[in-house]
Design a protein around this motif. Structure first.
Motif, PDB file in Angstrom:
ATOM      1  N   HIS A  21       1.263  -1.463  -0.010  1.00 24.17           N
ATOM      2  CA  HIS A  21      -0.003  -0.263  -0.188  1.00 24.17           C
ATOM      3  C   HIS A  21       1.013   1.363  -0.225  1.00 24.17           C
ATOM      4  CE1 HIS A  21      -3.530   2.034   0.627  1.00 24.17           C
ATOM      5  NE2 HIS A  21      -2.677   2.929   1.258  1.00 24.17           N
ATOM      6  N   VAL A  22       0.654   2.249  -0.339  1.00 21.15           N
ATOM      7  CA  VAL A  22       1.147   3.779  -0.835  1.00 21.15           C
ATOM      8  C   VAL A  22       0.267   4.805  -0.447  1.00 21.15           C
ATOM      9  CG1 VAL A  22       2.804   3.292  -1.850  1.00 21.15           C
ATOM     10  CG2 VAL A  22       1.001   3.944  -3.054  1.00 21.15           C
ATOM     11  N   ASP A  23       0.756   5.341  -0.068  1.00 22.65           N
ATOM     12  CA  ASP A  23      -0.280   6.579   0.248  1.00 22.65           C
ATOM     13  C   ASP A  23      -0.599   7.216  -1.279  1.00 22.65           C
ATOM     14  OD1 ASP A  23       0.040   6.896   2.976  1.00 22.65           O
ATOM     15  OD2 ASP A  23       1.192   7.545   2.739  1.00 22.65           O
ATOM     16  N   VAL A  24       0.259   7.127  -1.907  1.00 23.90           N
ATOM     17  CA  VAL A  24       0.124   7.836  -3.478  1.00 23.90           C
ATOM     18  C   VAL A  24       0.553   7.617  -4.607  1.00 23.90           C
ATOM     19  CG1 VAL A  24       0.363  10.171  -4.962  1.00 23.90           C
ATOM     20  CG2 VAL A  24      -0.127  10.295  -2.152  1.00 23.90           C
ATOM     21  N   LEU A  25      -0.190   6.854  -5.184  1.00 22.49           N
ATOM     22  CA  LEU A  25       0.333   6.331  -5.928  1.00 22.49           C
ATOM     23  C   LEU A  25      -0.014   7.613  -7.675  1.00 22.49           C
ATOM     24  CD1 LEU A  25      -0.408   2.630  -7.390  1.00 22.49           C
ATOM     25  CD2 LEU A  25      -0.429   3.713  -9.196  1.00 22.49           C
ATOM     26  N   VAL A  26       1.402   7.382  -8.284  1.00 24.18           N
ATOM     27  CA  VAL A  26       1.596   8.379  -9.211  1.00 24.18           C
ATOM     28  C   VAL A  26       1.246   7.278 -10.725  1.00 24.18           C
ATOM     29  CG1 VAL A  26       2.939   9.810 -10.840  1.00 24.18           C
ATOM     30  CG2 VAL A  26       2.593   9.411  -8.202  1.00 24.18           C
ATOM     31  N   VAL A  27       0.619   7.571 -11.293  1.00 19.09           N
ATOM     32  CA  VAL A  27       1.339   6.693 -13.057  1.00 19.09           C
ATOM     33  C   VAL A  27       1.136   7.548 -13.549  1.00 19.09           C
ATOM     34  CG1 VAL A  27      -0.075   5.474 -14.515  1.00 19.09           C
ATOM     35  CG2 VAL A  27      -0.629   5.461 -12.235  1.00 19.09           C
ATOM     36  N   GLY A  28       2.670   7.366 -14.316  1.00 16.65           N
ATOM     37  CA  GLY A  28       3.476   8.060 -15.311  1.00 16.65           C
ATOM     38  C   GLY A  28       5.065   8.205 -15.086  1.00 16.65           C
ATOM     39  N   ALA A  29       6.047   8.664 -15.362  1.00 14.08           N
ATOM     40  CA  ALA A  29       7.326   9.244 -15.378  1.00 14.08           C
ATOM     41  C   ALA A  29       8.283  10.025 -16.298  1.00 14.08           C
ATOM     42  CB  ALA A  29       8.620   8.051 -14.706  1.00 14.08           C
ATOM     43  N   GLY A  30       7.256  10.662 -16.742  1.00 15.71           N
ATOM     44  CA  GLY A  30       7.287  11.877 -18.011  1.00 15.71           C
ATOM     45  C   GLY A  30       7.365  12.939 -17.386  1.00 15.71           C
ATOM     46  N   VAL A  31       7.542  13.645 -17.674  1.00 15.18           N
ATOM     47  CA  VAL A  31       7.969  15.412 -17.310  1.00 15.18           C
ATOM     48  C   VAL A  31       6.443  15.226 -15.949  1.00 15.18           C
ATOM     49  CG1 VAL A  31       8.790  16.527 -18.788  1.00 15.18           C
ATOM     50  CG2 VAL A  31       6.212  16.722 -18.766  1.00 15.18           C
ATOM     51  N   SER A  32       5.118  15.240 -16.262  1.00 13.94           N
ATOM     52  CA  SER A  32       3.858  15.061 -15.153  1.00 13.94           C
ATOM     53  C   SER A  32       4.250  14.286 -13.986  1.00 13.94           C
ATOM     54  CB  SER A  32       3.098  14.870 -16.302  1.00 13.94           C
ATOM     55  OG  SER A  32       2.075  15.451 -17.217  1.00 13.94           O
ATOM     56  N   GLY A  33       5.250  12.993 -14.501  1.00  9.85           N
ATOM     57  CA  GLY A  33       5.147  12.049 -13.219  1.00  9.85           C
ATOM     58  C   GLY A  33       6.387  12.835 -12.160  1.00  9.85           C
ATOM     59  N   ILE A  34       6.866  12.929 -12.994  1.00  9.95           N
ATOM     60  CA  ILE A  34       8.174  13.783 -12.224  1.00  9.95           C
ATOM     61  C   ILE A  34       8.268  14.858 -11.276  1.00  9.95           C
ATOM     62  CG2 ILE A  34      11.429  14.021 -12.685  1.00  9.95           C
ATOM     63  CD1 ILE A  34      10.912  12.014 -14.336  1.00  9.95           C
ATOM     64  N   GLY A  35       7.477  15.888 -11.808  1.00 13.89           N
ATOM     65  CA  GLY A  35       6.841  16.610 -11.077  1.00 13.89           C
ATOM     66  C   GLY A  35       6.447  16.650  -9.983  1.00 13.89           C
ATOM     67  N   ALA A  36       4.499  15.637 -10.760  1.00 11.20           N
ATOM     68  CA  ALA A  36       3.779  15.441  -9.101  1.00 11.20           C
ATOM     69  C   ALA A  36       5.501  14.804  -7.993  1.00 11.20           C
ATOM     70  CB  ALA A  36       3.308  14.164  -9.510  1.00 11.20           C
ATOM     71  N   ALA A  37       5.966  13.802  -8.802  1.00  7.56           N
ATOM     72  CA  ALA A  37       6.662  13.372  -7.009  1.00  7.56           C
ATOM     73  C   ALA A  37       7.994  14.507  -6.742  1.00  7.56           C
ATOM     74  CB  ALA A  37       7.952  12.230  -8.226  1.00  7.56           C
ATOM     75  N   TYR A  38       7.808  15.282  -7.699  1.00 10.13           N
ATOM     76  CA  TYR A  38       8.768  16.575  -7.306  1.00 10.13           C
ATOM     77  C   TYR A  38       7.914  17.031  -5.509  1.00 10.13           C
ATOM     78  CZ  TYR A  38      10.714  21.217  -5.599  1.00 10.13           C
ATOM     79  OH  TYR A  38      10.634  22.436  -4.814  1.00 10.13           O
ATOM     80  N   HIS A  39       6.911  17.913  -5.921  1.00 15.05           N
ATOM     81  CA  HIS A  39       6.067  18.459  -5.223  1.00 15.05           C
ATOM     82  C   HIS A  39       5.470  17.267  -4.087  1.00 15.05           C
ATOM     83  CE1 HIS A  39       5.928  22.186  -7.149  1.00 15.05           C
ATOM     84  NE2 HIS A  39       5.774  20.893  -8.371  1.00 15.05           N
ATOM     85  N   LEU A  40       5.391  16.256  -4.092  1.00 13.48           N
ATOM     86  CA  LEU A  40       4.703  15.433  -3.193  1.00 13.48           C
ATOM     87  C   LEU A  40       6.007  15.214  -1.743  1.00 13.48           C
ATOM     88  CD1 LEU A  40       2.602  12.037  -4.314  1.00 13.48           C
ATOM     89  CD2 LEU A  40       1.920  13.639  -2.923  1.00 13.48           C
ATOM     90  N   ARG A  41       7.104  14.818  -2.264  1.00 19.07           N
ATOM     91  CA  ARG A  41       8.508  14.776  -1.342  1.00 19.07           C
ATOM     92  C   ARG A  41       8.683  15.857  -0.987  1.00 19.07           C
ATOM     93  NH1 ARG A  41      13.129  14.848  -2.025  1.00 19.07           N
ATOM     94  NH2 ARG A  41      15.102  13.859  -0.634  1.00 19.07           N
ATOM     95  N   ASP A  42       8.321  17.174  -1.847  1.00 16.64           N
ATOM     96  CA  ASP A  42       8.393  18.296  -1.155  1.00 16.64           C
ATOM     97  C   ASP A  42       7.256  18.738   0.195  1.00 16.64           C
ATOM     98  OD1 ASP A  42      10.159  20.662  -0.745  1.00 16.64           O
ATOM     99  OD2 ASP A  42       9.166  21.374  -1.891  1.00 16.64           O
ATOM    100  N   GLN A  43       6.551  18.163  -0.320  1.00 18.04           N
ATOM    101  CA  GLN A  43       5.629  18.679   1.063  1.00 18.04           C
ATOM    102  C   GLN A  43       5.307  17.873   1.877  1.00 18.04           C
ATOM    103  OE1 GLN A  43       4.141  22.195   1.258  1.00 18.04           O
ATOM    104  NE2 GLN A  43       5.936  22.673  -0.705  1.00 18.04           N
ATOM    105  N   PHE A  44       5.159  16.492   1.477  1.00 19.64           N
ATOM    106  CA  PHE A  44       4.775  15.477   2.449  1.00 19.64           C
ATOM    107  C   PHE A  44       5.822  14.993   2.801  1.00 19.64           C
ATOM    108  CE2 PHE A  44       0.026  16.878   0.931  1.00 19.64           C
ATOM    109  CZ  PHE A  44      -0.014  17.423   1.836  1.00 19.64           C
ATOM    110  N   PRO A  45       7.105  14.535   3.296  1.00 22.78           N
ATOM    111  CA  PRO A  45       8.596  13.894   3.051  1.00 22.78           C
ATOM    112  C   PRO A  45       7.267  12.565   3.482  1.00 22.78           C
ATOM    113  CG  PRO A  45       8.917  15.768   4.290  1.00 22.78           C
ATOM    114  CD  PRO A  45       7.337  16.183   2.919  1.00 22.78           C
ATOM    115  N   ASP A  46       6.883  12.039   4.443  1.00 18.25           N
ATOM    116  CA  ASP A  46       6.051  11.771   5.067  1.00 18.25           C
ATOM    117  C   ASP A  46       4.971  10.563   4.567  1.00 18.25           C
ATOM    118  OD1 ASP A  46       8.049  12.561   7.209  1.00 18.25           O
ATOM    119  OD2 ASP A  46       6.269  13.252   8.562  1.00 18.25           O
TER     120      ASP A  46
END
Ligand SMILES: Cc1cc2nc3c(=O)[nH]c(=O)nc-3n(C[C@H](O)[C@H](O)[C@H](O)COP(=O)(O)OP(=O)(O)OC[C@H]3O[C@@H](n4cnc5c(N)ncnc54)[C@H](O)[C@@H]3O)c2cc1C
Length: 504
Positions: A21-46
């Protein structure tokens, strides 16, 4: 809560394996998915998250498209993220964009979250469990996995990466040459001495032709109708002026971003307010770059309003240089049939070809072609409307990213990410585990409009797929495809408690 882990694949196993289980599941590792991951990690590191991508590497579009000369047609100061300075020339090669994405992945340690070869096939929401169950097939082993997640963030882009669009043409089976689609460019394709016909005149054709013209015997661009072109310098004159000042990269990035944002707002606004003037400006700006006596009216004067389809960028006018040098030419006509040795068009002319490149575009894919269900009911997206171009009514805990047509896609990745982060924080504050866009009583009879109003934007890949796409309404927040100039004001201020989002 357990962190998802990609367990060693059990070859040939039909059984679905639990991947956690994960809190958030991102589909796609293009510019959108990598951008989303940055913001998630930055704002919700836990919070725990994974990024799943069907391909074997990062980059999405820039990994799929490896044809000669592949490059952006946006400037990279706005196509790059808000948070990561771009240091190169305004227009960048596909490889340089991949390097930029690699730097983002390295700097923010995102690699450990990405699982390649993971194709998401189905996603089912359970209100009782307050979670999505996401089914995945590994593209490399065939292994099937099941993830669960509290929030699904769809960053799948807009087209099918495996099946490019190629119209059916008469006589294609008898053609004895080679047919290539830019989405699947053979690494070892030898162009030396070859007569190449590129079908299409959009950004891909405009990019590819100057890149292969010097190697091939001759390249013919065969188009049914003309496209708008704009020929800015690869490096903006403002960047040239800033270079000797030795500014911090962050400053240059921000200054150039503002410059391009202003310039593109002007272009978009003028396309609506003064289309004839913009039309004349675009045509006249390329006229001096063309060979003498060139039939501009026939080959380079589109019949639609500027920006009703994307304007193709020709940095430093390189396509026009190929025309001037006689290495490339344009035929504007419809294909009657393929022949053994080329293509015959309606005028009766036969264009000889050893290689035909079908730069004919994409097959649009709706949310990654994932089969969605909510509480056991399959979701028929054609019966749903968008909420601000970010969520879909009746589909809980799911956001998607769709970038701009008339501006850099990534400008919207950052804006949507801010909104999703705000939404997740709002849920946390309320102690809610579910958020679902819901039509208000006053929206019940709202007139539904197609995904894209053809008067606004009518590129072929969108028009071909309107019948499978979700809709928009006639009022906020049930609209999308607004311009960046409006959205950069609207999205940061969007009221998440206006009654259109139901929290539970
Ligand atoms: C050649 C080319 C040049 C372009 N140039 C520009 C430009 O200059 N400026 C601009 O604004 N736009 C441009 N675009 C549009 C471009 O697609 C977007 O800019 C942007 O790259 C989209 O990024 P994305 O991450 O949203 O989607 P994509 O780049 O399409 O990546 C999506 C990823 O999601 C994965 N995926 C999809 N479905 C699933 C699934 N079911 N399961 C698992 N993984 C899945 C795919 O494998 C892919 O890797 C260009 C497009 C092309 C083809």
């Amino acid at each position: 809560m357990t962190t998802a882990s990609a367990t060693a694949p059990a070859q040939g196993t039909e059984e679905i394996q639990d991947a956690g289980h994960v809190d958030v599941l991102v589909v796609g590792a293009g510019v959108s998915g990598i951008g989303a991951a940055y913001h998630l990690r930055d704002q919700f590191p836990d919070r725990t998250f994974v990024i799943l991508d069907a391909q074997d590497n990062r980059g999405g579009t820039w990994w799929t498209h490896q044809y000669p000369g592949v490059r952006s047609d946006s400037d990279l100061f706005t196509y790059g993220y808000r948070f990561k300075p771009w240091r190169g020339p305004s227009i960048a090669a596909g490889g340089a964009i991949l390097e930029y994405l690699d730097e983002v992945i390295d700097e923010y340690d995102l690699d450990k979250y990405i699982r390649y070869h993971h194709r998401v096939t189905a996603a089912s929401w359970s209100t009782e469990d307050r979670q999505w169950t996401v089914e995945v097939t590994r593209a490399d082993t065939g292994q099937r996995l099941r993830y669960t997640t509290s929030f699904l963030w769809m960053c799948q882009g807009y087209y099918n990466h495996d099946k490019p669009y190629r119209p059916e043409w008469e006589g294609i089976d008898r053609f004895q040459g080679l047919i290539v689609h830019p989405q699947r460019w053979p690494e070892d394709l030898d162009l030396a001495g070859k007569r190449v016909v590129v079908i299409g005149s959009g950004a891909t054709a405009a990019t590819l032709i100057p890149a292969i013209a010097s190697r091939a015997e001759h390249v013919t661009m065969l188009q049914r109708s003309p496209t708008y072109y704009f020929a800015p310098p690869t490096t903006h004159e403002l960047a040239v002026m800033l270079a000797p000042l030795d500014l911090p990269d962050e400053w240059t990035h921000e200054i150039m971003r503002r410059q391009y944002i202003t310039q593109y707002h002007w272009l978009a606004r003028t396309s609506f307010e003064a289309p004839d003037e913009l039309h004349a400006f675009l045509i006249e700006s390329i006229r001096p770059l063309l060979p003498e006596g060139f039939d501009v009216d026939k080959h380079l004067t589109p019949r639609y309003r500027p920006w009703q389809q994307r304007i193709a960028i020709v940095p430093d006018g390189d396509l026009f240089a190929s025309l001037r040098e006689g290495k490339a030419s344009i035929v504007t006509d419809t294909i009657e049939t393929f022949t053994e040795h080329g293509i015959r068009v309606s005028s009766g002319e036969e264009i000889p070809a050893d290689i035909v490149v079908t730069a004919t575009g994409f097959n649009l894919s709706v949310l990654g072609d994932v089969a969605f269900a909510v509480d056991g009911e399959p979701v028929d997206f054609t019966k749903h409307v968008t909420w601000r171009g970010v969520m879909i009514n009746g589909v809980p805990n799911m956001a998607y990213v769709f970038g701009y047509f008339r501006h850099s896609w990534t400008l919207r990745v950052d804006l949507v990410s801010d909104l999703v982060i705000r939404l997740l924080a709002n849920m946390q504050d309320k102690g809610a585990t579910m958020v679902v866009p819901t039509l208000r009583p006053e929206d019940a009879d709202m007139k539904l409009r197609p995904f894209s109003d053809p008067e606004n934007f009518n590129s072929g890949y969108v028009m071909r797929s309107q019948h499978i796409l979700f809709k928009q309404g006639d009022r906020e927040p049930w609209t999308h495809m607004l311009e960046h100039e409006q959205e950069r004001e609207i999205l940061p201020k969007a009221d998440l408690d206006d009654g259109t989002l139901a929290y539970r």
